[in-house]
Scaffold this active site. Structure first.
Site, short mmCIF file in Angstrom:
data_model
loop_
_atom_site.label_atom_id
_atom_site.label_comp_id
_atom_site.label_asym_id
_atom_site.label_seq_id
_atom_site.Cartn_x
_atom_site.Cartn_y
_atom_site.Cartn_z
N ASP A 10 -11.99 -6.27 7.16
CA ASP A 10 -11.84 -5.21 6.74
C ASP A 10 -12.96 -4.44 7.59
OD1 ASP A 10 -11.35 -3.27 4.72
OD2 ASP A 10 -12.85 -3.26 3.40
N ASN A 58 -0.84 -5.18 1.19
CA ASN A 58 -0.74 -4.70 2.45
C ASN A 58 0.11 -4.14 2.79
OD1 ASN A 58 -3.44 -5.68 4.62
ND2 ASN A 58 -3.41 -4.24 3.12
#
Length: 231
Positions: A10, A58
């Site tokens: 991340d 996503n």
């Protein structure tokens, strides 16, 4: 020493934003970081490394960013295959691949085939992956393999071989970069007893030294697995 490390990578977009770069450059920087982390795991004798590259959620990102991620994925596979073979890396790509383009699916399959005999480390790239998806597909696979059995007969031991990562041991150490403290639907079954390590380092900044610190922290944990004494 953990046998299986899983990482939620991340912070690529924030790394780029902090430098006034487009998000695509942040993802490219993150892809370059993968090479260093894989090499460090090889040097330390870690046999399994899993990376959360693209989640089922996503797809909600802007179309331009998703497109650049798909292009980056193809470029990465094309560039790294020789290096993987040289360093003994076996590549596995897990997730619902059906949503990817035919050319990307073909490239994934060929990369897996070309590295299938390597044995120094198994690198799992989780793409269009979600822990809930994994549990559903595993249950469906079990039902197909046992069409005359009721779900009432399904056990943990029977389901485990149908998980997408059945070839790997359960996760010992789960690392998340980027300063967030959640697992985000990643390997919900496999990481049930994993030690969770969260760092503020954005993924492109996560160095081999950072990985070593996480492993050192892991070494000091008392892993009980529900019992009264450390194992």
């Amino acid at each position: 020493m953990p046998q299986h490390i899983a990482i939620i990578m991340d912070g690529n977009r924030r790394w780029a934003k902090n430098r006034f770069f487009p998000a695509a450059l942040g993802h490219a920087a993150g892809a370059n970081r993968v090479r260093d982390i894989v090499k460090t795991c090889i040097d330390l004798g870690i046999p399994y490394l899993s990376l959360f590259a693209f989640s089922t959620e996503n797809w909600k990102r802007p179309e331009e960013e998703v497109s650049s991620l798909m292009s980056l994925f193809m470029t990465y596979l094309q560039k790294e295959i020789d290096g993987m073979n040289k360093n003994g890396v076996r590549l596995k790509v897990v997730g619902d691949k059906s949503r990817f383009s035919a050319s990307l699916q073909d490239l994934m399959d060929r990369a897996e085939q070309q590295t299938a005999q390597n044995s120094r480390i198994t690198l799992t790239v989780c793409a269009n992956y979600g822990g809930r998806w994994d549990l559903i597909q595993a249950t469906q696979a079990w039902q197909q393999a046992h069409p005359h059995q009721s779900l009432q007969e399904l056990t943990e031991e029977a389901l485990a071989p149908h998980l997408s990562t059945a070839y790997a041991p359960e996760v010992d150490l789960l690392i998340r970069t980027g300063g967030e403290s959640r697992v985000s639907n990643f390997m919900l079954w496999q990481a049930a007893y994993a030690e969770l390590f969260f760092t503020d380092d954005l993924w492109p900044e996560f160095s081999p030294e950072g990985l070593r610190r996480a492993i050192e922290w892991f070494g000091g944990r008392d892993r009980r697995f529900g019992s009264s004494a450390p194992i």
